[in-house]
Structures are given as C-alpha cells and as structure tokens.
Design a protein around this motif. Structure first.
Motif, PDB file in Angstrom:
ATOM      1  N   ILE A 403       0.846  -1.206   0.000  1.00  0.00           N
ATOM      2  CA  ILE A 403       0.000   0.000   0.000  1.00  0.00           C
ATOM      3  C   ILE A 403       0.875   1.248   0.000  1.00  0.00           C
ATOM      4  O   ILE A 403       1.813   1.374   0.792  1.00  0.00           O
ATOM      5  N   GLY A 404       0.564   2.164  -0.905  1.00  0.00           N
ATOM      6  CA  GLY A 404       1.255   3.452  -0.965  1.00  0.00           C
ATOM      7  C   GLY A 404       0.351   4.445  -1.683  1.00  0.00           C
ATOM      8  O   GLY A 404      -0.844   4.195  -1.860  1.00  0.00           O
ATOM      9  N   GLU A 405       0.927   5.565  -2.117  1.00  0.00           N
ATOM     10  CA  GLU A 405       0.115   6.587  -2.802  1.00  0.00           C
ATOM     11  C   GLU A 405       0.062   6.286  -4.302  1.00  0.00           C
ATOM     12  O   GLU A 405       1.077   5.965  -4.922  1.00  0.00           O
ATOM     13  N   LEU A 406      -1.133   6.404  -4.860  1.00  0.00           N
ATOM     14  CA  LEU A 406      -1.300   6.174  -6.302  1.00  0.00           C
ATOM     15  C   LEU A 406      -0.804   7.399  -7.077  1.00  0.00           C
ATOM     16  O   LEU A 406      -1.208   8.528  -6.785  1.00  0.00           O
ATOM     17  N   ALA A 407       0.065   7.146  -8.061  1.00  0.00           N
ATOM     18  CA  ALA A 407       0.529   8.219  -8.956  1.00  0.00           C
ATOM     19  C   ALA A 407       0.137   7.831 -10.378  1.00  0.00           C
ATOM     20  O   ALA A 407       0.217   6.657 -10.743  1.00  0.00           O
ATOM     21  N   VAL A 408      -0.334   8.807 -11.169  1.00  0.00           N
ATOM     22  CA  VAL A 408      -0.784   8.511 -12.536  1.00  0.00           C
ATOM     23  C   VAL A 408      -0.131   9.473 -13.529  1.00  0.00           C
ATOM     24  O   VAL A 408       0.242  10.593 -13.187  1.00  0.00           O
ATOM     25  N   LYS A 409      -0.030   8.995 -14.785  1.00  0.00           N
ATOM     26  CA  LYS A 409       0.557   9.815 -15.842  1.00  0.00           C
ATOM     27  C   LYS A 409      -0.217   9.504 -17.116  1.00  0.00           C
ATOM     28  O   LYS A 409      -0.517   8.338 -17.385  1.00  0.00           O
ATOM     29  N   GLY A 410      -0.543  10.531 -17.907  1.00  0.00           N
ATOM     30  CA  GLY A 410      -1.264  10.260 -19.148  1.00  0.00           C
ATOM     31  C   GLY A 410      -1.700  11.551 -19.813  1.00  0.00           C
ATOM     32  O   GLY A 410      -1.538  12.642 -19.249  1.00  0.00           O
ATOM     33  N   PRO A 411      -2.277  11.453 -21.022  1.00  0.00           N
ATOM     34  CA  PRO A 411      -2.651  12.661 -21.768  1.00  0.00           C
ATOM     35  C   PRO A 411      -3.789  13.446 -21.122  1.00  0.00           C
ATOM     36  O   PRO A 411      -4.034  14.584 -21.488  1.00  0.00           O
ATOM     37  N   GLN A 412      -4.475  12.822 -20.150  1.00  0.00           N
ATOM     38  CA  GLN A 412      -5.594  13.515 -19.481  1.00  0.00           C
ATOM     39  C   GLN A 412      -5.151  14.289 -18.238  1.00  0.00           C
ATOM     40  O   GLN A 412      -5.963  14.963 -17.611  1.00  0.00           O
ATOM     41  N   VAL A 413      -3.856  14.213 -17.882  1.00  0.00           N
ATOM     42  CA  VAL A 413      -3.395  14.885 -16.655  1.00  0.00           C
ATOM     43  C   VAL A 413      -3.219  16.391 -16.897  1.00  0.00           C
ATOM     44  O   VAL A 413      -2.614  16.820 -17.876  1.00  0.00           O
ATOM     45  N   MET A 414      -3.724  17.184 -15.964  1.00  0.00           N
ATOM     46  CA  MET A 414      -3.777  18.656 -16.064  1.00  0.00           C
ATOM     47  C   MET A 414      -2.428  19.310 -16.333  1.00  0.00           C
ATOM     48  O   MET A 414      -1.369  18.742 -16.080  1.00  0.00           O
ATOM     49  N   LEU A 415      -2.515  20.571 -16.786  1.00  0.00           N
ATOM     50  CA  LEU A 415      -1.307  21.403 -16.918  1.00  0.00           C
ATOM     51  C   LEU A 415      -0.789  21.789 -15.535  1.00  0.00           C
ATOM     52  O   LEU A 415       0.403  21.970 -15.330  1.00  0.00           O
ATOM     53  N   GLY A 416      -1.722  21.997 -14.607  1.00  0.00           N
ATOM     54  CA  GLY A 416      -1.351  22.433 -13.254  1.00  0.00           C
ATOM     55  C   GLY A 416      -2.504  23.226 -12.663  1.00  0.00           C
ATOM     56  O   GLY A 416      -3.597  23.287 -13.230  1.00  0.00           O
ATOM     57  N   TYR A 417      -2.256  23.838 -11.499  1.00  0.00           N
ATOM     58  CA  TYR A 417      -3.276  24.681 -10.854  1.00  0.00           C
ATOM     59  C   TYR A 417      -3.090  26.129 -11.306  1.00  0.00           C
ATOM     60  O   TYR A 417      -1.961  26.620 -11.392  1.00  0.00           O
ATOM     61  N   TRP A 418      -4.189  26.792 -11.559  1.00  0.00           N
ATOM     62  CA  TRP A 418      -4.211  28.178 -12.036  1.00  0.00           C
ATOM     63  C   TRP A 418      -3.530  29.097 -11.015  1.00  0.00           C
ATOM     64  O   TRP A 418      -3.958  29.172  -9.865  1.00  0.00           O
ATOM     65  N   ASN A 419      -2.474  29.772 -11.467  1.00  0.00           N
ATOM     66  CA  ASN A 419      -1.766  30.752 -10.627  1.00  0.00           C
ATOM     67  C   ASN A 419      -1.248  30.185  -9.309  1.00  0.00           C
ATOM     68  O   ASN A 419      -1.133  30.926  -8.327  1.00  0.00           O
ATOM     69  N   ARG A 420      -0.979  28.866  -9.260  1.00  0.00           N
ATOM     70  CA  ARG A 420      -0.485  28.290  -7.994  1.00  0.00           C
ATOM     71  C   ARG A 420       0.702  27.360  -8.256  1.00  0.00           C
ATOM     72  O   ARG A 420       0.564  26.140  -8.157  1.00  0.00           O
ATOM     73  N   PRO A 421       1.846  27.939  -8.578  1.00  0.00           N
ATOM     74  CA  PRO A 421       2.999  27.101  -8.915  1.00  0.00           C
ATOM     75  C   PRO A 421       3.439  26.169  -7.776  1.00  0.00           C
ATOM     76  O   PRO A 421       3.837  25.038  -8.018  1.00  0.00           O
ATOM     77  N   GLU A 422       3.336  26.631  -6.504  1.00  0.00           N
ATOM     78  CA  GLU A 422       3.792  25.768  -5.394  1.00  0.00           C
ATOM     79  C   GLU A 422       2.874  24.563  -5.262  1.00  0.00           C
ATOM     80  O   GLU A 422       3.335  23.431  -5.085  1.00  0.00           O
ATOM     81  N   ASP A 423       1.550  24.814  -5.342  1.00  0.00           N
ATOM     82  CA  ASP A 423       0.595  23.700  -5.239  1.00  0.00           C
ATOM     83  C   ASP A 423       0.804  22.720  -6.395  1.00  0.00           C
ATOM     84  O   ASP A 423       0.689  21.507  -6.225  1.00  0.00           O
TER      85      ASP A 423
END
Length: 566
Positions: A403-423
């Motif tokens: 058991i651990g944290e699920l990490a995913v990668k793919g063409p559906q993954v977001m660019l990032g959070y709007w105006n929140r580089p640290e997050d």
C-alpha cells in the motif's frame, strides 16, 4: 515494474492499449456529430428535444454574442447553471469563442463565489434567474462586468413554458431582475446573434479549455487547468473503454451535474462525441429518475453510489422498467458490492466502479464493463494511462501488493493549478500526478483504493481505512448508508466512529452492528461509537463529506471540554 504494465494483458481485445488523439479543439466533437447526425436529438429536457443541428447553431450564436461583447481568446467565462440546454450551449459556445469555461456550482455561497470569480478573473457569467440575487450581491467584490440571465422556462416545451411562471409564483420563486446595460436575458442575446461558424485558432496542448475548481473541502478551492487535449483525450479514452456503444444510437441519462468534471466528461463530452441523446436532469429525485428511465429508455447511466442506492431502495421501484440500461459507470465514491449486485439484478445491465480526480479530466481507471471485473477494485488504468504506487514519504516506487500513494501519468493529466505554482509542484512531478489516494496493485494490474491519504485512521499504531469498515457495514440488511471517521481517543490516539443511515422501516441496535462487524473485521477496526442519522452530508455528486463529519465531531468535543471547564 510500472514499465511492465500488467493491466494491458487484461484489456478486452476491443480496447487498444494506446490511442490516436487528433490535434483538435474539444468543439470538434459537436461539429462532427452535427455534420453526421443533424436531425438526431442531442438534448432532451422536460419533454423538449433539441437536435444536433440546432445545438450547433445555438453554440455558434452564443460564441458570436460573446465575441461581440469583447470576449477574447483565453478570457474566462463562468457558467453557473444546473443541467439545462443553456449549460451545454454556453459551454461549447464559450470554447468556440476561444474562451476558457469556468464551471461554477449553482449551490455556491457568496463567499465561495467571490473566491472563484476573483481567482479565475471571470468578467462574464451566465446564470439562472433564481440565482441572480446571489450573483448580483457579489458583483462589486469581483471582476464581473457582464451577467447573462436565463430561466428554466426558456427551453421548456410550449405548454410547460406558459405554465412555468405560474408555478414559479406559486412556489414563491419569482425573481425580480432589472435588465439593461450589463444584465441581459439569454434568449435575446442568442436570437440577435449570427449562426456563422466560429473557429478560433487553438493549440490543443497549451490552450486551457476549462478551469475546474476542486479541493474546497480542504481550504480554498484551486482552479485545475485542463487543456483541449486533456478533455479530448479523456473523451476518446472513454469511447475506447465503452466500445459497444454505437454512434448516433445511444441515450445517456445526465443525472450527474455537468458543472462537475465527472458529469462533464462521461455524460456531456462523451455523449456529444458519439452523437448520443443527452437526457438532462436538473435535480436528482429518485422517483422522477425512475419515471424518466421508464419513459426515455436511456442506455447509459453514469452516476454515483448514492444515486444507485436511492433508486434500489425506492418503494415505487417495481412499477418502473429499467431494462433499457446496458451500462453504468460509478464514480466519485466507493461503490458497495451489495449495491452493484442489486442494481444489476434490477436492470440486467452492467454497473462497474471507476476512479478519477479533477486533475485528470477526471477518469484514470475503471473495471472493464464487458470483461473481467474485480469487486472492490477501481479496475484497470485506461489506455495510455501509466500508474504506479509510491511511498508517500520518499516517492520510491513500491513492490506489487504494497500500500502506498497512487501516482498517474497520461494525456488527461492537467497542466497544473491556475496561478499556484507551489501547489502544482507539490502534486506534479515529471508528469506524474500524485493523487493523494492510498492504494495498491495486484498481480493482474487491477488497482484498489484503500482510502484518502488524509482519511486514514491510526488507532493504537494500526492503520485503518474507513472504506473497508464501510463496506462491512453496508452488508448489513438494515443499513442504507454508512460513513466512518476517526475521532480522538486518549488511549488509542484515534478510534473508529460510524455514522449510519437505516433503510426505511428498518431497525438495528449498536450491539447487532457490533456482532456483524466482529465476524468480518479485525478487533481494532470495529467501530467503538455509532451515531444514527436521517442523512449524511454530501457533495453535489453524492460523495459523503467525511471532512464535515470530522469538523462536527471536533466542535462537539470542544463544546464538551468547555462545559467541563466552566
């Protein structure tokens, strides 16, 4: 290990492990379906049908109206509507004008609205007359310049349209709106605009189609930047997994809100991409849904567990025919196995559990609808979706079964959070999205979520995952819903508390529930405290708000401490 992708061996032969994604804007699907099936109904709303030809023309009209009002490429446009034809027209129209859609929950309070409008910088909002006073009240505190107001009555069939104002009056819902200047009625904005096609230059990989706000339960909501490519990819992945659905032949029940990314992708974008008829439901009501299924015969019903629970426990259920439903994908919360079994018995269709998150447009996994599914599992990663389980502290990949944290990668993954580089940096690492969900993978590549990283209960040094305890409680015949949280305990650190909603007319004692759990769970996992309730606090999509239950508990214990000290 993650390179081996053991899940691909379990894909049905009809689903390719990798797909082609055309470099097109999301609006391409609507134009394609309208060209191929112009006279097929695209939307069904309370008895009124709107064809693909009409939907495309109105989306062009809305795009032209926005451009005329100064909306430029990349400008954010807020859409604050329930499931109505206007929501679909404004969504596609905004994208055609080159804008970025900001889907806004109609239940937002003034505080939440002010945050979202300021954070996104939206200057235009489309809203319902019934919500007008709330939007008007925040206008001065936000960048809003333009309000376009519509009514549920705008797209009703002729007779219902005539009756609607009378019904509103009777219910005391007669909103007073002063039109003029920056407040305009939706229908006249549409009617005065040309139906000329509008096709802005879009870079699908970089241009943001949608700002979808998430994470409001853990502080201020963050805007997730989803590009045209993200949404096109997730729509095509959805098609590949639901390969039996035929273009121009399906009907999708839109009981999930379209302003939530799960409904937006699996109902609206997916539906329009296969020229399905979308049956719009502005508000979930179990009896009305039963009637609607019986009358309109949908073939696909994406939903949330609470929706299926509401239907299978409804006293009028035997009066209605649900056999048109061939497939349902359940998301947004764990699907109890008992609910799945009962729903399939009733409809003869397939109900499978999937998984996703706003940051992934949203779907990353589901059980094969027509292949091998595993109860309690979120299923297999979707085509082109890579997954691994990592140590939450070190980020190291863990061996299969741990058991651990699920990490995913793919063409559906977001660019990032709007105006929140640290997050963004905290959750996106080399293209891998850390989901915050704890889980594991079995030898066949099926994934299991044991719980949110932050919902895990640690009692006497043992890790307890609420979902496992809830599954056991669900199996008791008297229990309709269950939610489990950790509450402070001076001896064990935390102890397990269960909130229970009983089925109508059912009774059960704490002792009976205790005995039921004792046979199925290790002693340390058994709830020590029970609270019976009429209902549980939920999000719009039916996800139980454990966080709210925890807040209530904190407040209660603080009040008790105060009483003791005073």
């Amino acid at each position: 290990m993650s390179n081996a992708k053991p899940w691909i061996a379990n894909y049905p032969p009809e689903t390719a492990p990798s797909l082609e994604y055309p470099r097109v804007p999301l609006t391409h699907f609507l134009e394609q379906s309208a060209a191929e099936f112009p006279d097929r109904p695209a939307l069904y709303f309370m008895g009124r049908r709107i064809t693909y030809r009409e939907l495309l023309a109105m989306s062009y009209q809305f795009a032209n109206a926005l451009i005329k009002r100064g909306v430029k490429k990349g400008d954010r446009v807020a859409v604050m509507l329930p499931n109505t034809p206007q929501a679909v027209i404004c969504y596609y129209g905004t994208l055609m004008a080159g804008g970025t859609v900001v889907m806004t929950n109609p239940l937002y309070t003034e505080r939440e609205l002010i945050h979202q409008l300021n954070d996104s910088g939206a200057e235009t909002i489309i809203t319902l007359d019934l919500l007008y006073s709330r939007v008007a009240a925040v206008k001065a505190s936000t960048p809003l310049k333009r309000l376009i107001v519509t009514s549920v009555g705008d797209f009703l069939p002729f007779f219902k349209k005539i009756l609607y104002p009378l019904v509103q009056k009777k219910q005391g819902d007669h909103p007073q709106i002063t039109y003029g200047g920056d407040v305009e009625p939706f229908l006249s904005v549409l009617k005065e605009s040309a139906t000329n096609p509008v096709r802005p230059e879009v870079d699908p990989e970089k241009d943001i189609a949608l700002l979808q706000y998430t994470g409001g339960t853990t502080g201020l909501a963050k805007g997730v930047m989803l590009t045209h490519r993200n949404l096109v990819a997730n729509t095509l992945q959805c098609q590949a997994v639901m390969y039996k659905f035929v273009r121009g032949r399906e009907r999708i029940l839109a009981a999930l809100p379209l302003f939530h990314v799960y409904g937006m992708t699996t109902v609206m974008n997916k539906g329009i991409s296969i020229a399905a008829e979308i049956i719009l439901v502005p508000k979930f009501n179990a009896k009305q849904i039963l009637k609607l299924i019986d009358k309109t015969k949908p073939t696909l019903f994406p939903g949330a567990p609470t929706m299926y629970i509401g239907l299978i426990n409804h006293p009028d259920l035997p009066k209605y025919d649900l056999s048109s439903i061939t497939a349902c994908v359940s998301g947004s919360a764990p699907l109890p196995v008992e609910v799945q079994r009962r729903f399939e018995e009733l409809t003869g269709g397939r109900l499978v559990e999937g998984y996703g998150l706003t940051e992934a447009s949203p779907v990353t996994h589901s059980n094969p609808i027509w292949g091998k599914r595993v109860n309690g599992s979120i299923g297999l990663p979707w085509p082109d979706t890579d997954c691994r389980i990592v140590d939450p502290a070190t980020g190291e990949e863990l061996p299969q079964g741990e058991i651990g944290e699920l990490a995913v990668k793919g063409p559906q993954v977001m660019l990032g959070y709007w105006n929140r580089p640290e997050d963004t940096a905290a959750v996106l690492r080399d293209g891998w999205l850390l989901t915050g969900d704890m889980g594991y993978m079995d030898a066949a590549g099926y994934f299991y979520i044991v719980d949110r990283k932050k919902d895990m209960i640690i009692a006497g040094g043992y890790n307890i995952y609420p979902r496992e305890v809830e599954e056991v409680l669900f199996e008791h015949p008297a229990v309709q819903e269950a939610a489990v949280i950790g509450v402070p305990d001076p001896y064990r650190g935390e102890t397990v508390k269960a909130f229970i909603v009983l089925k109508e007319g059912a009774q059960v004692s704490e002792e009976e529930l205790e005995n039921h759990c004792r046979k199925r769970l290790a002693a340390y996992k058994i709830p020590r405290l029970y609270e019976f309730r009429k209902e549980l606090p939920k999000t719009m999509v039916g996800k139980v708000l454990r966080r709210q239950l925890q807040e209530e508990e904190k407040k209660r214990s603080a009040d008790q401490d105060q009483v003791k000290t005073s």
